[in-house]
Design a protein around this motif. Structure first.
Motif, PDB file in Angstrom:
ATOM      1  N   ASP C  34       0.946  -1.072   0.010  1.00 41.40           N
ATOM      2  CA  ASP C  34      -0.025  -0.062  -0.016  1.00 41.40           C
ATOM      3  C   ASP C  34       0.757   1.337  -0.021  1.00 41.40           C
ATOM      4  O   ASP C  34       0.371   2.418   0.159  1.00 41.40           O
ATOM      5  CB  ASP C  34      -0.833  -0.006   1.088  1.00 41.40           C
ATOM      6  CG  ASP C  34      -2.162  -1.065   1.040  1.00 41.40           C
ATOM      7  OD1 ASP C  34      -2.293  -1.447   0.135  1.00 41.40           O
ATOM      8  OD2 ASP C  34      -2.703  -1.277   2.176  1.00 41.40           O
ATOM      9  N   ALA C  35       2.098   1.070  -0.158  1.00 40.64           N
ATOM     10  CA  ALA C  35       2.904   2.407  -0.300  1.00 40.64           C
ATOM     11  C   ALA C  35       3.103   2.769  -1.572  1.00 40.64           C
ATOM     12  O   ALA C  35       4.413   2.570  -2.041  1.00 40.64           O
ATOM     13  CB  ALA C  35       4.344   2.379   0.548  1.00 40.64           C
ATOM     14  N   VAL C  36       2.369   3.469  -2.084  1.00 38.51           N
ATOM     15  CA  VAL C  36       2.318   3.857  -3.427  1.00 38.51           C
ATOM     16  C   VAL C  36       3.502   4.996  -3.661  1.00 38.51           C
ATOM     17  O   VAL C  36       4.223   4.783  -4.590  1.00 38.51           O
ATOM     18  CB  VAL C  36       1.041   4.189  -4.281  1.00 38.51           C
ATOM     19  CG1 VAL C  36       0.686   2.888  -4.776  1.00 38.51           C
ATOM     20  CG2 VAL C  36       0.270   4.975  -3.245  1.00 38.51           C
ATOM     21  N   ASP C  37       3.431   5.766  -2.839  1.00 39.76           N
ATOM     22  CA  ASP C  37       4.197   6.897  -2.953  1.00 39.76           C
ATOM     23  C   ASP C  37       5.674   6.565  -2.894  1.00 39.76           C
ATOM     24  O   ASP C  37       6.449   6.762  -3.828  1.00 39.76           O
ATOM     25  CB  ASP C  37       4.220   8.137  -1.845  1.00 39.76           C
ATOM     26  CG  ASP C  37       2.654   9.040  -2.067  1.00 39.76           C
ATOM     27  OD1 ASP C  37       3.050   9.980  -2.798  1.00 39.76           O
ATOM     28  OD2 ASP C  37       1.732   8.542  -1.646  1.00 39.76           O
ATOM     29  N   VAL C  38       5.890   5.709  -1.895  1.00 34.46           N
ATOM     30  CA  VAL C  38       7.360   5.142  -1.692  1.00 34.46           C
ATOM     31  C   VAL C  38       7.799   4.301  -2.588  1.00 34.46           C
ATOM     32  O   VAL C  38       8.945   4.529  -3.315  1.00 34.46           O
ATOM     33  CB  VAL C  38       7.229   4.310  -0.632  1.00 34.46           C
ATOM     34  CG1 VAL C  38       8.912   4.022  -0.098  1.00 34.46           C
ATOM     35  CG2 VAL C  38       6.778   5.187   0.793  1.00 34.46           C
ATOM     36  N   ALA C  39       6.775   3.602  -3.503  1.00 35.77           N
ATOM     37  CA  ALA C  39       7.256   2.948  -4.661  1.00 35.77           C
ATOM     38  C   ALA C  39       7.602   3.492  -5.592  1.00 35.77           C
ATOM     39  O   ALA C  39       8.734   3.259  -6.274  1.00 35.77           O
ATOM     40  CB  ALA C  39       6.125   1.982  -4.940  1.00 35.77           C
ATOM     41  N   LEU C  40       7.043   4.658  -5.876  1.00 35.09           N
ATOM     42  CA  LEU C  40       7.423   5.565  -7.202  1.00 35.09           C
ATOM     43  C   LEU C  40       8.815   6.127  -6.717  1.00 35.09           C
ATOM     44  O   LEU C  40       9.436   6.135  -7.992  1.00 35.09           O
ATOM     45  CB  LEU C  40       6.337   6.703  -6.930  1.00 35.09           C
ATOM     46  CG  LEU C  40       6.367   7.812  -8.244  1.00 35.09           C
ATOM     47  CD1 LEU C  40       6.270   6.770  -9.699  1.00 35.09           C
ATOM     48  CD2 LEU C  40       5.144   8.615  -8.123  1.00 35.09           C
ATOM     49  N   THR C  41       8.964   6.451  -5.663  1.00 36.98           N
ATOM     50  CA  THR C  41      10.178   7.044  -5.249  1.00 36.98           C
ATOM     51  C   THR C  41      11.453   6.119  -5.388  1.00 36.98           C
ATOM     52  O   THR C  41      12.053   6.441  -6.244  1.00 36.98           O
ATOM     53  CB  THR C  41      10.352   7.655  -3.776  1.00 36.98           C
ATOM     54  OG1 THR C  41       9.033   8.280  -3.609  1.00 36.98           O
ATOM     55  CG2 THR C  41      11.488   8.527  -3.562  1.00 36.98           C
ATOM     56  N   GLU C  42      11.117   5.003  -4.998  1.00 34.42           N
ATOM     57  CA  GLU C  42      11.994   3.977  -4.997  1.00 34.42           C
ATOM     58  C   GLU C  42      12.380   3.544  -6.518  1.00 34.42           C
ATOM     59  O   GLU C  42      13.758   3.290  -6.650  1.00 34.42           O
ATOM     60  CB  GLU C  42      11.677   2.698  -4.188  1.00 34.42           C
ATOM     61  CG  GLU C  42      12.622   1.418  -4.309  1.00 34.42           C
ATOM     62  CD  GLU C  42      13.970   1.723  -3.467  1.00 34.42           C
ATOM     63  OE1 GLU C  42      13.957   2.407  -2.231  1.00 34.42           O
ATOM     64  OE2 GLU C  42      14.919   1.433  -3.971  1.00 34.42           O
ATOM     65  N   ALA C  43      11.398   3.536  -7.305  1.00 37.82           N
ATOM     66  CA  ALA C  43      11.620   2.958  -8.705  1.00 37.82           C
ATOM     67  C   ALA C  43      12.471   4.171  -9.278  1.00 37.82           C
ATOM     68  O   ALA C  43      13.200   4.019 -10.122  1.00 37.82           O
ATOM     69  CB  ALA C  43      10.065   2.935  -9.391  1.00 37.82           C
ATOM     70  N   ALA C  44      12.008   5.542  -8.962  1.00 35.90           N
ATOM     71  CA  ALA C  44      12.689   6.715  -9.842  1.00 35.90           C
ATOM     72  C   ALA C  44      14.289   6.726  -9.195  1.00 35.90           C
ATOM     73  O   ALA C  44      15.114   6.919 -10.055  1.00 35.90           O
ATOM     74  CB  ALA C  44      12.088   7.928  -9.347  1.00 35.90           C
ATOM     75  N   VAL C  45      14.269   6.249  -7.963  1.00 35.15           N
ATOM     76  CA  VAL C  45      15.689   6.552  -7.302  1.00 35.15           C
ATOM     77  C   VAL C  45      16.503   5.322  -7.760  1.00 35.15           C
ATOM     78  O   VAL C  45      17.670   5.306  -8.248  1.00 35.15           O
ATOM     79  CB  VAL C  45      15.847   6.704  -5.948  1.00 35.15           C
ATOM     80  CG1 VAL C  45      16.993   6.411  -4.998  1.00 35.15           C
ATOM     81  CG2 VAL C  45      15.247   7.969  -5.521  1.00 35.15           C
ATOM     82  N   GLY C  46      15.921   4.175  -7.251  1.00 34.77           N
ATOM     83  CA  GLY C  46      16.847   2.998  -7.588  1.00 34.77           C
ATOM     84  C   GLY C  46      17.057   2.627  -8.940  1.00 34.77           C
ATOM     85  O   GLY C  46      18.270   2.127  -9.169  1.00 34.77           O
ATOM     86  N   ALA C  47      16.265   2.551  -9.524  1.00 40.96           N
ATOM     87  CA  ALA C  47      16.706   2.182 -11.093  1.00 40.96           C
ATOM     88  C   ALA C  47      16.933   3.432 -11.685  1.00 40.96           C
ATOM     89  O   ALA C  47      17.226   3.151 -13.070  1.00 40.96           O
ATOM     90  CB  ALA C  47      15.081   1.684 -11.785  1.00 40.96           C
ATOM     91  N   GLY C  48      16.577   4.543 -11.437  1.00 40.79           N
ATOM     92  CA  GLY C  48      16.915   5.721 -12.082  1.00 40.79           C
ATOM     93  C   GLY C  48      18.590   6.367 -11.681  1.00 40.79           C
ATOM     94  O   GLY C  48      19.491   5.846 -12.030  1.00 40.79           O
ATOM     95  N   ILE C  49      18.351   7.110 -10.902  1.00 39.53           N
ATOM     96  CA  ILE C  49      19.454   7.881 -10.244  1.00 39.53           C
ATOM     97  C   ILE C  49      20.659   7.054  -9.970  1.00 39.53           C
ATOM     98  O   ILE C  49      21.722   7.149 -10.403  1.00 39.53           O
ATOM     99  CB  ILE C  49      19.145   8.770  -9.125  1.00 39.53           C
ATOM    100  CG1 ILE C  49      18.258   9.867  -9.309  1.00 39.53           C
ATOM    101  CG2 ILE C  49      20.446   9.510  -8.693  1.00 39.53           C
ATOM    102  CD1 ILE C  49      18.680  11.246  -9.371  1.00 39.53           C
ATOM    103  N   MET C  50      20.408   6.122  -9.057  1.00 40.85           N
ATOM    104  CA  MET C  50      21.337   5.277  -8.446  1.00 40.85           C
ATOM    105  C   MET C  50      22.125   4.687  -9.584  1.00 40.85           C
ATOM    106  O   MET C  50      23.469   4.351  -9.610  1.00 40.85           O
ATOM    107  CB  MET C  50      20.682   4.189  -7.577  1.00 40.85           C
ATOM    108  CG  MET C  50      21.452   3.970  -6.352  1.00 40.85           C
ATOM    109  SD  MET C  50      21.058   4.992  -5.173  1.00 40.85           S
ATOM    110  CE  MET C  50      20.039   4.128  -3.942  1.00 40.85           C
TER     111      MET C  50
END
Lengths: 117, 496, 182, 492, 139
Positions: C34-50
């Motif tokens: 249920d943590a959609v906001d977090v999921a969005l962030t993790e995806a953007a960060v983990g798969a993107g920036i990182m």
């Protein structure tokens, strides 16, 4: 079985241990950062699983629904993820500098170059 | 003025936070950046002093961030315990800035001054934030702000080892804060709150659970990493040795102190004396660690030839003294620890400043290069000797005030051997300080060494200001002792 | 699992990719919980920036991890197992996953889920908590990321392309700072 | 007497401390003009002695003038109060400083030593500390000045900056700081913890607060903590300190530093423990035997030393044990005798050291075996040496007779017959090791074939040693007022 | 990468979409998941892709490193500025209610404001990080 309800946490614990192991045992500076990342991400998963409420939904208000998952851990983890990125960026920047100065990113080789210290 | 007084707790943190981006934009004008930073640190000091006044007059202050009543919102909380720490941080920030001008100009590339001072302000802001906040997670956030800034600042050292030691600090520091985060998570799931006062009220209901015990363990280990408690101190000597001089001065005087404050808060205020010492017997864990942490680093310090490194090891040992005071689990012991926060900050900052003066002129502080330096830089070395006496704990210096109270606390607990141990270890400090004195005063300068002049006034004055403080507060002890006393009583009383 | 593979693999490119996959997996877990906001962030960060940062690092350094002795890992294992043991011990007394009676869900959470809409007036509770109730945390977050920028700039320089081409590489500001050795 | 007293005692005490402190600064600042600096030094010494004299009448009248400077923690003060023992020590230290400063000028210039300014400045600090010790009102104040004295004399011992000097100085500061922090400070804090006071009080502060078992332990801690009293086995620092230039050995290691040690022993015994309390401790007797052993052992060692200064140093170790022994006899007479011995030995030993220095300046000789026949070319010096030796031995008509007399009577008074024998044997040893140089100097023909006439050291060396030698004689005649003043210890 | 015409064209088409999506996430954060942080990252991602395809110098022509630094600083300042503004309107630090006469409007206004600050900071910081790493030559 009472402990079944805790199963979820234990998976996370195993992940944390793997990450932590990489941090301590690996001599490659990049891998250490990766390890830190895994370690932290596992902690995030752990936090989020704290927030889950049986029967609750995502914490965005919708007419008629009264059960939501706990939004507070979500917020904390949002912040923590950002902190994690910041640290990773900083760590990697340092790795780049280390490589420029020493020509290596292996911990033992670097220590060799610096003598005892 | 009323508006100002009302928002003091917020201003304390916001001032440096606000100034950091502004200073960063002054990349083209290093002097201006310096001036703005100096102004900010002095204003911050002003805020701290006003806060001390307010707390002494009206008692603790609770400031509700965003207007939300705690525990729903985040609360900033100022009481006699953390006011001392706030004062130390802002004082050290303020006094190291006039010093920074020449020292940083020499050690750091001019184009980076804006960024450098911005990072310095962020470190300052982070440390103040950790101290003032009343929210567990907020502590974590500010820890990371100060940590990130310090990693960058340490990496600015001239030696290439600075970068590597910064990296090591980053890894260990991050593990520490992650442990902290785990601990906070455990506490949160059992109590549903993050506010420290609220936690203190809700923890007793659940403190017989393994979760809370584990939380306690993770918090203590995580913070111990940050405060360089032996044997988790490995990052500290390198970091202090290779960082730019001014950063060593600032960090040695503040960073570990703040971590110790957090430890005290958690042990005494949040979990409470009963839980920490009666149920978990924390004292039995901390005392041997503290004693080893005094003994081994002191001995290692004796064998160092780089004086900066020697003092770094001495810092680890001094952390041992502070933790030893905590481990007595008495008001007197606690008070000794708190007063040592202040005393050691002043003393060690003075010592590192004196070294920075020598680095400024000579370029290094290995024992060989300091041979005969006393003739060439008499004022610097005089300051070093006086501050060194304070480190040893000779009467009429602040170091003695600490030692005196620690000893009394040991005797109060009936711990005779510890009392003797304490005095014995000050002899170790005598040995390593004396090695420097002997080299500087009695050895002839090495062949071919360039003669140097006394350090410039802008370096010498802050050094002497702190040295005089070492002596003044060693004689007129009432101010630090009084503040520490209040702090200790507040901490022992918990939040209730 | 992915994480264990990371320990073993020596090619750092592969490690990076696996880290990305790990992040995406974590993100999908977040959605499940249920943590959609977090999921969005993790995806953007983990798969993107990182990933971008890591690839950048590897491009600047080396992508092969070297072989070295494996003798000293025992201590690491002990430390890790003690830590893990502590964590497991900690979880034993915890409320079960999803348990609605857990204190975490009964103490402050109801305030956020029931009253935030009235108090703040926007439906996304995560945003309400993030920006308003815990506004100073988020300010801290912004400052952290800003501090990272300051730090990286200090360590690596700004990476400005034009300036570098004009100047002699030796006089390039980014190359200074750490290289003159004492 | 009353004509020279023009100041309130309290003010005089403060000035007596302020003058050498100020003198240090002035000496440091005027380093570039040697003559001005040396004049200032002598002026400082004279001014300081005058101030100390101002306090004397009131003390003689039985008063104990005092002043409190400030309070560190509640009850813990930096304060001064002058009682007879302190008066005596203060007078000796400041009075002999005048003479020594003259001698030092002659010696330092004559022997061609370097770093005069540092030397004289540290000397002034040492004197400041010595007077601080003498006038201390409580153990804490005393301890602080005790440490200042240790630290300020370190550069003096290491003065020559060669390897031997540095090693000697390391032993010196290591032992003195080690014992004072490791034992003395422990004892002080324990005393404070148990009695809540560190003030020097008539009859002691221990009775009723500290059990006899604990008291016994404390006594040992104090006695070994006061490393400057050179009780064996912590006496090594004193011979080590002999690498220092002779004026240092003369004033500091025959008077100020070592006397500070035994003075502290007497103070602790009478004003912290109290004689009655002391007599109940089993370790009192143990310390007494240790002191007796030190006394004899050091004399024996002295006998074997060929280096004149080393011989005098071991003689000092032995003489200090006289005083410690006197304190441990737990008798009023012996305590007074100990006090008197501070004065007698000070004059005697400073004379001997002055002579050793004069010989060094005039002929660069340091070993006794080289000094055969030297009496013929340095008659004044060796004559003074004879007088000083007789004073230390305790032969009439020298002051040393009276102090030994009191010590022996005190031993009899305490029923310690064995100790009387110890005093006797040691006197014989004294004669053996102190009179042999004199005999060789006057009786034997010169070994180096020296034929010429009188070739004394510079006048600034010879005059001071003559003065102190005469002082030894004078003390024989003024011993009675001295005794009366010291009796005031037990009058209060 | 000049030879990959297809890539270049697709990128050209994609980038506006990505930036738009970023803006959507930025300003729709109150109603659906997302907010300043995520938006900032996505926004930065657009530029990163641009510079991967067209080269770092082209990207730096669009937003120079200096401009990124200034914007990053301004983002933080905007956030703090809103906090301080609430001082003067009688509230505590970051008390948005007082910003506008109506409580809800004030809150919403404040949240949008600070989210914007976060968004700007995150986007430009991410870009700065990218520039720093990418702009360094391997030696």
């Amino acid at each position: 079985m009472e402990w079944l309800g805790l199963y979820n946490y234990w998976v996370v614990v195993v992940l944390m241990m793997v990450g932590f192991y990489i941090v301590i045992a690996q001599g490659n500076l990049v891998k250490k950062i990766v390890g830190l990342n895994i370690f932290q991400t596992s902690v995030f998963i752990f936090f989020i699983s704290l927030a889950k409420l049986d029967g609750g939904t995502a914490p965005v208000y919708v007419e008629g629904i009264t059960e939501y998952s706990n939004p507070l851990p979500h917020v904390l983890i949002l912040t923590a993820i950002v902190v994690g990125v910041a640290l990773t960026a900083m760590g990697l920047a340092l790795v780049v500098r280390v490589h420029e100065l020493y020509g290596s990113i292996e911990e033992d080789e670097i220590h060799e170059q610096d003598g005892k210290h | 003025m009323d508006l100002l007084i009302q928002h003091l707790p917020a201003l304390q943190v916001v001032l440096p936070m606000l100034a950091a981006p502004i200073v960063m934009l002054m990349a083209r004008a290093p002097r201006l950046a310096w001036a703005a930073t100096t102004l900010t640190t002095w204003l911050t000091l002003g805020v701290s002093i006003l806060l001390v006044q307010q707390v002494l007059l009206h008692g603790s202050i609770s400031y509700h961030m965003g207007g939300w009543v705690p525990p729903v919102g985040i609360e900033y909380f100022v009481d006699p315990a953390n006011i001392v720490v706030l004062l130390i941080i802002s004082l050290m920030g303020a006094i190291s800035m006039p010093f920074a001008l020449r020292s940083v100009e020499q050690e750091v590339d001019k184009a980076k001054h804006g960024l450098f001072y911005a990072a310095f302000l962020l470190a300052n802001c982070g440390l103040l934030g950790i101290t003032i906040t009343g929210d567990a997670f907020n502590i974590f956030v500010f820890f990371e702000i100060s940590a990130l800034a310090s990693y960058a600042l340490i990496a600015m050292g001239k030696d290439r080892r600075a970068v590597m030691s910064s990296y090591q600090y980053l890894v260990m520091g991050t593990v520490g804060t992650t442990f902290l985060l785990i601990g906070i998570g455990f506490m949160y799931i059992m109590t549903g709150t993050l506010n420290l006062i609220d936690l203190a009220q809700r923890l007793p209901e659940v403190n017989d659970t393994g979760t809370i015990r584990a939380a306690f363990a993770f918090l203590v280990v995580g913070i111990s990493l940050k405060l360089a408690l032996f044997p988790l101190h490995l990052w500290l000597p390198n970091a202090y040795t290779y960082a730019p001089s001014m950063i060593t001065v600032f960090l040695s005087a503040t960073a570990t102190k703040v971590a110790i404050y957090v430890l005290l808060r958690i042990i005494f205020s949040v979990f409470g004396y009963e839980f920490s010492f009666s149920e978990l017997n924390l004292g039995y864990v901390l005392m041997p660690l503290a004693m080893l942490g005094i003994l081994i680093p002191s001995i290692v310090a004796i064998f160092q030839t780089n004086i900066k490194r020697m003092l770094a090891y001495s810092s680890v040992a001094q952390v041992g003294y502070m933790i030893l005071g905590v481990s007595f689990a008495s008001t007197l012991g606690l008070m000794a620890s708190v007063v040592h926060l202040f005393n050691h900050a002043v003393t060690k900052a003075a010592l590192f400043m004196a070294l920075a003066c020598i680095i400024y002129r000579v370029g290094g502080v290995s024992l060989d290069r300091m041979a005969g330096i006393a003739k060439q830089m008499p004022w610097t070395m005089a300051a070093f000797v006086l501050a060194g006496l304070s480190l040893i704990g000779i009467p009429l210096t602040v170091g003695f005030v600490t030692k005196w109270h620690l000893l009394l606390a040991a005797l109060e607990g009936g711990l005779w051997p510890v009392a003797v141990f304490l005095l014995g270890t000050s002899l170790l400090a005598t040995i390593y300080i004396w090695k420097v004195v002997e080299a500087a005063y009695l050895k002839e300068p090495a062949e071919g060494a360039q003669p140097v002049r006394e350090a410039p006034m802008s370096l010498l004055l802050p050094t002497w200001a702190l040295t005089v403080a070492c002596l003044y507060f060693g004689i007129d002890t009432s101010l630090p002792v009084d503040l520490a006393n209040r702090a200790a009583e507040t901490l022992m009383g918990g939040y209730l | 699992m992915v994480a264990i593979a990371i320990v073993k693999i020596r090619n750092l490119f592969a490690v990076t990719m696996l880290t990305g996959i790990y992040s995406l997996l974590a993100a999908s877990l977040f959605v499940v919980m249920d943590a959609v906001d977090v999921a969005l962030t993790e995806a953007a960060v983990g798969a993107g920036i990182m990933i971008i940062l890591m690839l950048g690092t590897l491009a600047l350094t080396t992508s092969k991890e070297k072989n070295h002795g494996k003798g000293q890992n025992l201590l690491a294992l002990v430390v890790v197992f003690i830590t893990g043991g502590g964590l497991i011990y900690g979880t034993l007394d915890m409320p079960h996953y999803g348990d609605p009676e857990a204190p975490a869900h009964t103490h402050l959470s109801p305030h956020f889920t029931q009253e935030s809409v009235d108090e703040i007036g926007i439906p996304n509770m995560v945003t309400s908590v993030l920006a308003s109730y815990r506004g100073i945390d988020t300010l801290g977050e912004a400052v952290v990321i800003y501090a990272a920028a300051v730090g990286v700039l200090l360590v690596l320089g700004s990476g400005a392309v034009r300036r570098r081409r004009k100047d002699d590489p030796k006089a390039n500001p980014k190359a200074n700072g750490g290289e003159e050795r004492s | 007497m009353n004509q020279v007293v023009f100041l309130e005692p309290a003010l005089a005490i403060q000035l007596a401390l302020a003058i050498p402190a100020l003198g240090t600064v002035l000496i440091a600042l005027t380093g570039r003009w040697p003559n001005l600096r040396d004049t200032l030094m002598v002026a400082t010494a004279v001014a300081m002695f005058t101030m100390v004299l101002q306090v004397l009448p009131e003390v003689l009248a039985g008063g104990r003038p005092g002043v409190t400077l400030f309070e560190l923690f509640p009850g813990l003060r930096i304060a001064f109060e002058v009682e007879p023992l302190g008066m005596l020590f203060g007078l000796i230290a400041s009075g002999l400083w005048i003479i020594t400063s003259l001698y030092a000028i002659g010696y330092m210039r004559g022997a061609g030593e370097a770093n005069h300014t540092r030397f004289h400045a540290c000397f002034a600090v040492a004197l400041f500390a010595a007077v601080g010790i003498a006038f201390a009102q409580n153990m804490f104040t005393l301890f602080i000045f005790y440490e200042i004295l240790t630290i300020s004399t370190y550069p003096l011992v290491a003065h020559k900056q060669n390897v031997a000097a540095k090693m000697g100085a390391r032993t010196y500061i290591g032992l003195l700081l080690g014992t004072s922090i490791g034992f003395q400070l422990v004892a002080i804090i324990a005393t404070w913890w148990m009695t809540g006071s560190l003030d020097f009080t008539d009859g002691g502060i221990m009775e009723g607060h500290v059990g006899y078992g604990m008291g016994a332990l404390l006594l040992v801690l104090y006695m070994y903590g006061i490393g400057k009293a050179a009780l064996m086995p912590f006496h090594r620092w004193l011979p080590s300190a002999m690498v220092a230039p002779t004026p240092v050995s003369a004033l500091l290691h025959a008077v100020a530093v070592v006397k500070a040690g035994v003075f502290t022993v007497l103070k602790v015994a009478t004003y912290l423990f109290g004689l009655d309390y002391l007599s109940n401790l089993w370790t009192t007797e143990v310390i007494m035997y240790i002191a007796a052993f030190s006394l004899l052992a050091a004399s024996t060692v002295a006998l074997q030393k060929d280096n004149l200064k080393a011989r005098l140093a071991y003689s000092t170790v032995s003489q200090l044990s006289y005083i410690t022994l006197g304190a441990m006899l737990v008798s009023q007479l012996a305590t007074i005798g100990g006090g008197m011995h501070i004065a007698m030995h000070a004059f005697g030993k400073i004379t001997l050291f002055f002579c050793a220095g004069a010989i060094y300046v005039a002929s660069k000789k340091t070993n006794i075996s080289e000094m055969d026949g030297i009496g013929r070319r340095m008659p004044f010096t060796m004559g003074a040496f004879l007088l000083g030796a007789l004073c230390v031995i305790g032969a009439p008509p020298m002051g040393g007779l009276w102090s030994k007399w009191h010590l022996v009577v005190g031993a009899a008074d305490a029923g310690q017959v064995l100790m009387i024998f110890v005093f006797m044997i040691s006197t014989l040893l004294n004669i053996a090791y102190l009179l042999t140089p004199v005999v060789r100097a006057f009786m034997l023909p010169p070994t180096d074939g020296y034929k010429g006439g009188i070739k004394e050291a510079p006048l600034l060396c010879v005059v001071p040693l003559s003065i102190t030698a005469l002082g030894c004689v004078a003390l024989f005649f003024i011993a009675d007022p001295l005794r009366n003043m010291l009796a005031g210890i037990f009058a209060g | 990468m000049n030879q990959y015409v297809v890539l270049r064209v697709i990128t050209k088409l994609m980038i506006p979409v990505i930036l738009l999506y970023g803006l959507y996430i930025q300003f729709h954060g109150e109603y659906s998941p997302g907010g300043g942080f995520q938006a900032g990252i996505i926004f930065a991602a657009g530029f990163v892709i641009y510079s991967l395809i067209y080269g770092l110098d082209k990207a730096q022509e669009a937003i120079s490193p200096e401009a990124a630094h200034i914007l990053a600083a301004l983002g933080v300042l905007l956030y703090i500025g809103i906090g301080i503004a609430s001082f003067f309107l009688g509230g505590n630090f970051l008390e948005y209610k007082v910003l506008l006469p109506d409580d809800h409007a004030g809150e919403t206004f404040g949240i949008i404001g600070i989210e914007l600050g976060v968004g700007i900071t995150v986007a430009t910081v991410a870009l700065t990080l990218f520039y720093s790493f990418a702009g360094r030559e391997r030696d």
